[in-house]
Write a protein that holds these residues in place. Structure first.
Motif, mmCIF file in Angstrom:
data_model
loop_
_atom_site.group_PDB
_atom_site.id
_atom_site.type_symbol
_atom_site.label_atom_id
_atom_site.label_comp_id
_atom_site.label_asym_id
_atom_site.label_seq_id
_atom_site.Cartn_x
_atom_site.Cartn_y
_atom_site.Cartn_z
ATOM 1 N N LYS A 1 16.293 -22.818 79.653
ATOM 2 C CA LYS A 1 15.986 -21.599 81.413
ATOM 3 C C LYS A 1 15.369 -20.297 80.773
ATOM 4 C CE LYS A 1 15.012 -25.527 83.291
ATOM 5 N NZ LYS A 1 16.088 -26.704 83.311
ATOM 6 N N GLY A 2 15.878 -19.377 80.103
ATOM 7 C CA GLY A 2 15.417 -18.110 79.487
ATOM 8 C C GLY A 2 14.280 -18.130 78.367
ATOM 9 N N GLU A 3 14.106 -19.563 78.177
ATOM 10 C CA GLU A 3 12.721 -19.736 77.412
ATOM 11 C C GLU A 3 11.400 -19.914 77.313
ATOM 12 O OE1 GLU A 3 14.654 -20.876 73.714
ATOM 13 O OE2 GLU A 3 15.919 -19.389 73.338
ATOM 14 N N LEU A 4 11.570 -20.420 78.794
ATOM 15 C CA LEU A 4 10.130 -21.333 79.342
ATOM 16 C C LEU A 4 9.068 -20.574 78.725
ATOM 17 C CD1 LEU A 4 11.778 -22.113 82.864
ATOM 18 C CD2 LEU A 4 11.889 -23.891 80.851
ATOM 19 N N LYS A 5 8.182 -21.126 78.977
ATOM 20 C CA LYS A 5 6.989 -21.052 78.293
ATOM 21 C C LYS A 5 6.034 -21.182 79.773
ATOM 22 C CE LYS A 5 5.718 -23.194 74.623
ATOM 23 N NZ LYS A 5 6.991 -24.514 75.073
ATOM 24 N N PRO A 6 4.408 -20.778 79.899
ATOM 25 C CA PRO A 6 3.936 -20.945 80.974
ATOM 26 C C PRO A 6 3.681 -22.286 81.326
ATOM 27 C CG PRO A 6 3.088 -18.879 80.486
ATOM 28 C CD PRO A 6 4.142 -19.504 79.518
ATOM 29 N N THR A 7 3.407 -23.106 79.615
ATOM 30 C CA THR A 7 3.004 -24.423 80.447
ATOM 31 C C THR A 7 3.927 -25.342 80.507
ATOM 32 O OG1 THR A 7 3.395 -24.373 77.930
ATOM 33 C CG2 THR A 7 1.382 -23.729 78.684
ATOM 34 N N ASP A 8 5.209 -24.964 80.273
ATOM 35 C CA ASP A 8 6.552 -25.109 80.446
ATOM 36 C C ASP A 8 6.680 -25.965 81.580
ATOM 37 O OD1 ASP A 8 7.485 -25.928 78.183
ATOM 38 O OD2 ASP A 8 8.570 -23.908 78.203
ATOM 39 N N SER B 1 12.649 -18.040 86.081
ATOM 40 C CA SER B 1 13.934 -18.306 85.626
ATOM 41 C C SER B 1 14.326 -17.572 84.398
ATOM 42 C CB SER B 1 13.150 -19.551 84.967
ATOM 43 O OG SER B 1 14.257 -20.078 84.268
ATOM 44 N N ARG B 2 13.651 -16.608 83.846
ATOM 45 C CA ARG B 2 14.376 -16.227 82.296
ATOM 46 C C ARG B 2 14.841 -14.374 83.343
ATOM 47 N NH1 ARG B 2 12.741 -13.181 77.952
ATOM 48 N NH2 ARG B 2 14.605 -11.585 77.396
ATOM 49 N N MET C 1 22.323 -19.508 85.195
ATOM 50 C CA MET C 1 21.612 -20.807 84.772
ATOM 51 C C MET C 1 21.331 -20.751 82.834
ATOM 52 S SD MET C 1 17.171 -20.723 85.975
ATOM 53 C CE MET C 1 16.535 -21.804 87.605
ATOM 54 N N PRO C 2 23.538 -21.539 83.189
ATOM 55 C CA PRO C 2 23.440 -21.557 81.729
ATOM 56 C C PRO C 2 22.961 -22.179 80.783
ATOM 57 C CG PRO C 2 25.101 -22.263 82.850
ATOM 58 C CD PRO C 2 23.534 -21.162 83.654
ATOM 59 N N GLY C 3 22.752 -22.712 79.185
ATOM 60 C CA GLY C 3 21.802 -23.343 78.640
ATOM 61 C C GLY C 3 20.513 -24.072 79.433
ATOM 62 N N THR C 4 20.538 -25.432 79.804
ATOM 63 C CA THR C 4 18.810 -25.856 80.254
ATOM 64 C C THR C 4 19.267 -25.615 81.503
ATOM 65 O OG1 THR C 4 19.869 -28.143 80.330
ATOM 66 C CG2 THR C 4 18.558 -27.402 78.548
ATOM 67 N N ALA C 5 20.347 -25.627 82.661
ATOM 68 C CA ALA C 5 20.572 -25.408 84.053
ATOM 69 C C ALA C 5 19.934 -24.870 84.441
ATOM 70 C CB ALA C 5 22.507 -25.134 84.231
ATOM 71 N N GLY C 6 19.493 -25.539 86.360
ATOM 72 C CA GLY C 6 18.853 -24.473 86.467
ATOM 73 C C GLY C 6 17.000 -25.393 86.837
ATOM 74 N N VAL D 1 19.573 -23.243 90.568
ATOM 75 C CA VAL D 1 20.560 -22.191 89.768
ATOM 76 C C VAL D 1 22.178 -22.834 90.311
ATOM 77 C CG1 VAL D 1 19.348 -19.900 90.339
ATOM 78 C CG2 VAL D 1 21.316 -20.072 90.832
ATOM 79 N N HIS D 2 22.895 -22.768 89.235
ATOM 80 C CA HIS D 2 24.703 -23.041 88.956
ATOM 81 C C HIS D 2 25.153 -21.648 88.788
ATOM 82 C CE1 HIS D 2 23.918 -27.317 86.755
ATOM 83 N NE2 HIS D 2 22.748 -26.446 88.078
ATOM 84 N N ALA D 3 25.106 -21.323 89.726
ATOM 85 C CA ALA D 3 25.444 -19.681 90.267
ATOM 86 C C ALA D 3 27.587 -19.600 90.164
ATOM 87 C CB ALA D 3 24.903 -18.621 91.172
ATOM 88 N N LEU D 4 28.029 -18.863 89.849
ATOM 89 C CA LEU D 4 29.641 -19.552 89.813
ATOM 90 C C LEU D 4 30.014 -19.602 91.586
ATOM 91 C CD1 LEU D 4 32.625 -19.647 88.479
ATOM 92 C CD2 LEU D 4 32.505 -17.323 88.360
ATOM 93 N N ALA D 5 29.806 -18.275 92.034
ATOM 94 C CA ALA D 5 30.644 -18.091 94.034
ATOM 95 C C ALA D 5 30.039 -19.550 94.473
ATOM 96 C CB ALA D 5 30.348 -16.752 94.614
ATOM 97 N N ALA D 6 29.012 -19.669 94.430
ATOM 98 C CA ALA D 6 28.341 -21.595 95.470
ATOM 99 C C ALA D 6 29.381 -22.398 95.018
ATOM 100 C CB ALA D 6 26.727 -21.319 94.822
ATOM 101 N N VAL D 7 29.606 -22.227 93.454
ATOM 102 C CA VAL D 7 30.113 -23.896 92.773
ATOM 103 C C VAL D 7 31.709 -23.601 93.775
ATOM 104 C CG1 VAL D 7 30.587 -25.131 90.912
ATOM 105 C CG2 VAL D 7 29.006 -24.347 90.775
ATOM 106 N N ARG D 8 31.930 -22.210 93.600
ATOM 107 C CA ARG D 8 33.661 -21.952 94.418
ATOM 108 C C ARG D 8 33.386 -22.453 95.773
ATOM 109 N NH1 ARG D 8 36.404 -16.653 92.572
ATOM 110 N NH2 ARG D 8 38.496 -17.747 93.074
ATOM 111 N N SER D 9 32.757 -21.638 95.971
ATOM 112 C CA SER D 9 33.185 -21.757 98.238
ATOM 113 C C SER D 9 32.683 -23.690 98.138
ATOM 114 C CB SER D 9 32.082 -20.939 97.990
ATOM 115 O OG SER D 9 30.990 -21.100 97.572
#
Ligand SMILES: CSC[C@@H](O)[C@@H](O)C(=O)COP(=O)(O)O
Ligand SMILES: [Zn+2]
Length: 222
Positions: free
Chosen positions: A65-72, A29-30, A38-43, A115-123
């Protein structure tokens, strides 16, 4: 989907296995958060822990999603609902755990990444009936031919009900045949992309390659 077992799926689901899944999900996730997918809490991400009954370790809902712990991590059943049978106290699973579970059930995937990746959303926005890819070298990385094969990344409409999204996924999904591999990715229009594989590493490769292919098809469209 290959039936090769992922690292978790043959193990007895005990606290050590859940911990190992949590470590792997947090690290993966990191990686995607750092990339801006994964901006903010997305993904969200999951690994399959057991098949009968289906149990997934999925990321908890609403966390950075950049700060998850193994217990999350939350153990969910085939509906994507928290199961008390895993012996962990209640925690809120990803709001999209139901789609992870459906993808794991239908495809046999050992891991699913969203994930909320841009090319996927645009396409998905440009081609709401599916994104056609052909004659691109990186198609080999998602199990297809670099030449003379028409590969369609399915696109489904966004919905907040995971049963409706799961049904749309099943209508769009084409299982592998002797001749043609599955497409290990699904675009959810105006939302993001799901990709899967036999384990987290292969799911990551499928995701990265599909996003790269979508960037190319967007960059080269006339
Ligand atoms: C930040 S909005 C994104 C959410 O609505 C959802 O689409 C998402 O990807 C994350 O949901 P989560 O419940 O944290 O797994
Ligand atoms: Zn999402």
């Amino acid at each position: 989907m290959s039936d090769t077992a992922n690292v978790f799926s043959d193990a007895i689901v005990d606290h050590a296995v859940i911990r190992e899944a949590g470590v792997a999900l947090a690290a993966e996730s990191r990686r995607f958060a750092d990339r801006g997918w994964m901006p903010g809490t997305a993904g969200n991400l999951s690994v399959t822990l057991a098949r009968d009954p289906l149990w997934l370790a999925v990321t908890a809902s609403g966390l950075d999603k950049g700060e998850l712990k193994p217990t999350d991590v939350v153990i969910v059943d085939e509906q994507g609902e928290w199961t008390p049978d895993a012996g962990l106290p209640f925690a809120q699973p990803s709001a999209e755990a139901g789609l992870h579970a459906r993808i794991a059930a239908v495809t046999g995937a050992g891991a699913v990444i969203h994930v909320h990746a841009l090319a996927a959303v645009r396409s998905g926005h440009h081609w709401p009936n599916g994104v056609v890819l052909h004659d691109l070298e990186m198609l080999k990385g998602i199990g297809h031919s670099a030449h003379d094969e028409r590969v369609v990344i399915p696109v489904v409409k966004n919905h907040q009900d995971m049963v409706i999204l799961g049904d749309a996924f099943e209508r769009a999904y084409r299982p592998a045949t002797e001749a043609i591999a599955e497409v290990p990715a699904l675009i959810v229009a105006d939302h993001g992309i799901y990709a899967w594989g036999r384990d987290l590493r292969q799911a990551r490769w499928h995701l990265e390659l599909t996003e790269a292919l979508l960037q190319i098809v967007l960059a080269t469209k006339v």
